[in-house]
Design a protein around this motif. Sequence first.
Motif, short mmCIF file in Angstrom:
data_model
loop_
_atom_site.label_atom_id
_atom_site.label_comp_id
_atom_site.label_asym_id
_atom_site.label_seq_id
_atom_site.Cartn_x
_atom_site.Cartn_y
_atom_site.Cartn_z
N ALA A 214 0.83 -1.21 0.00
CA ALA A 214 0.00 0.00 0.00
C ALA A 214 0.86 1.26 0.00
CB ALA A 214 -0.92 0.02 1.22
N GLY A 215 0.32 2.33 -0.56
CA GLY A 215 0.92 3.64 -0.41
C GLY A 215 0.64 4.20 0.97
N PHE A 216 1.16 5.37 1.22
CA PHE A 216 1.02 6.00 2.53
C PHE A 216 0.10 7.22 2.48
CE2 PHE A 216 2.88 9.12 5.65
CZ PHE A 216 2.41 8.51 6.79
N ASN A 217 0.23 8.03 1.45
CA ASN A 217 -0.50 9.29 1.34
C ASN A 217 -1.80 9.11 0.55
OD1 ASN A 217 1.52 11.22 2.53
ND2 ASN A 217 2.79 10.30 0.92
N PRO A 218 -2.74 10.06 0.67
CA PRO A 218 -3.94 10.02 -0.16
C PRO A 218 -3.57 9.94 -1.64
CG PRO A 218 -4.17 11.67 1.56
CD PRO A 218 -2.75 11.19 1.62
N HIS A 219 -4.30 9.10 -2.38
CA HIS A 219 -4.11 8.95 -3.82
C HIS A 219 -2.69 8.54 -4.18
CE1 HIS A 219 -7.59 12.08 -4.32
NE2 HIS A 219 -7.97 10.97 -3.70
N ASN A 220 -2.04 7.79 -3.26
CA ASN A 220 -0.67 7.32 -3.52
C ASN A 220 0.31 8.48 -3.68
OD1 ASN A 220 0.28 4.69 -3.37
ND2 ASN A 220 0.55 4.47 -5.58
N GLY A 221 -0.02 9.62 -3.08
CA GLY A 221 0.85 10.78 -3.15
C GLY A 221 0.63 11.69 -4.33
N ASP A 222 -0.25 11.29 -5.28
CA ASP A 222 -0.54 12.12 -6.46
C ASP A 222 0.74 12.63 -7.13
OD1 ASP A 222 -3.21 12.02 -7.04
OD2 ASP A 222 -3.76 13.66 -5.69
N GLY A 223 1.65 11.69 -7.40
CA GLY A 223 2.87 12.06 -8.10
C GLY A 223 3.78 12.98 -7.33
N GLY A 224 3.67 12.97 -6.03
CA GLY A 224 4.53 13.81 -5.20
C GLY A 224 3.90 15.11 -4.75
N THR A 225 2.71 15.44 -5.25
CA THR A 225 2.04 16.68 -4.85
C THR A 225 1.36 16.54 -3.49
OG1 THR A 225 -0.01 16.09 -6.00
CG2 THR A 225 1.67 17.30 -7.26
N CYS A 226 1.19 15.29 -3.04
CA CYS A 226 0.51 15.04 -1.76
C CYS A 226 1.39 14.14 -0.89
CB CYS A 226 -0.86 14.42 -2.02
SG CYS A 226 -1.94 14.36 -0.57
N GLY A 227 2.69 14.37 -0.94
CA GLY A 227 3.62 13.56 -0.17
C GLY A 227 4.53 12.74 -1.07
N ARG A 228 5.77 12.54 -0.64
CA ARG A 228 6.76 11.86 -1.48
C ARG A 228 7.15 10.47 -0.96
NH1 ARG A 228 9.30 14.21 -5.50
NH2 ARG A 228 11.03 12.73 -5.20
N GLU A 229 6.51 9.98 0.07
CA GLU A 229 6.90 8.68 0.62
C GLU A 229 6.81 7.57 -0.42
OE1 GLU A 229 6.25 11.18 4.18
OE2 GLU A 229 5.18 10.90 2.29
N GLU A 230 5.80 7.63 -1.27
CA GLU A 230 5.66 6.60 -2.32
C GLU A 230 6.86 6.63 -3.28
OE1 GLU A 230 1.87 7.23 -0.47
OE2 GLU A 230 3.26 8.65 -1.37
N ILE A 231 7.28 7.83 -3.66
CA ILE A 231 8.37 7.99 -4.63
C ILE A 231 9.72 7.68 -4.00
CG2 ILE A 231 9.59 9.68 -6.06
CD1 ILE A 231 6.86 11.11 -6.38
N ASP A 232 9.94 8.18 -2.79
CA ASP A 232 11.27 8.12 -2.19
C ASP A 232 11.53 6.84 -1.40
OD1 ASP A 232 11.73 10.64 -3.23
OD2 ASP A 232 11.17 11.68 -1.38
N ILE A 233 10.46 6.21 -0.89
CA ILE A 233 10.66 5.08 0.03
C ILE A 233 9.96 3.81 -0.45
CG2 ILE A 233 10.32 4.26 2.40
CD1 ILE A 233 10.31 7.20 3.30
#
Length: 342
Positions: A214-233
């Motif tokens: 699973a992702g961490f932020n709403p909408h899987n981070g929306d490409g980094g606009t709503c958090g970068r944990e999905e991209i960076d971690i």
Amino acid sequence: MPASELPVVALTLGDPAGIGAELIARLLARPEAMQKANIVLAGDPWLWQQGQRIAGLQVATAPIASMAHARGRTDTALPAFLALDTVAPDAVHQGRAEAAGGRSVLQVLDLCMDAAQAGQIDAICFAPLNKQAMKLGGLRHEDELHHFAEYLGVTGYFCEFNTLGDLWTSRISSHVPLRDVAGYLSQERIAQAAELIYRALLASGMAAPKVAVAGFNPHNGDGGTCGREEIDIIAPAVRALQARDWPTPDPFHGPFPADTIFLKAQAGEYQAIVTMYHDQGQIAIKLLGFSRGVTVQGGLPIPITTPAHGTAYDIAGQGRASVEATWQAFLIACRMGAARLS
């Protein structure tokens, strides 16, 4: 199956002020339970009698003097009963979290872990306990899993699994404040949680489990606009897993948005989900089937399972408790205990 080929599974009665003893009476009243394991029940005789009375059942048992006598039994048609003296009846008040009940739970669980370490039993299935009562009774950790890990000398990664039939979940953080969750996210923890649940599913008898992260932020981070944990971690952790060799093909996928990942699992695409924090998985699992959910203590050297619900203090003593989750926890303990014997 001959008695010598059955796993030895220890059952406990749980918090004496809750529904545990009633649940164990209902479980052991099922004739098919004896076909799954060489069962040894450990607990106070007065509590076991009370549980049977509340359930409206009488379950015959075979007394044993110690856990050391469990594995050598040639006749497992009856569950063995190891009588203990951990708490006086007048120290227990139904429906209340108290130190006496918490101490009793810890004493019985520690005895079972000693037996497992000595090779006398193959798995433990414990009836519901109460963390507040256990902390009043001397528990020094945030939950029972951390107590188990320290007691058993675990130095590697461990976490709770929550299961519902063929769907299992693990999580990166557990019983911690939500504001602290982001600090628990790391590529290493995600990879460890994913591998741990994958190997646990193999041990429980699943042939080729697929694991979604699973992702961490709403909408899987929306490409980094709503958090970068999905991209960076999270995504790098999944890629690292995908780059390794595994016993079955292509087991790891993600990250997926947390608000849709369970739809994929419900459709049968995945058998396990790695969530980032407690409620991300727990809410979904309990909505899908609260009365059948199971908690598996992952990362320990011995299988330990329990129903995912609690002590149900509000209905303790009323004879209304459903045994279904306890039955499922018992079946998982039997399968994982048998896998240790093979």
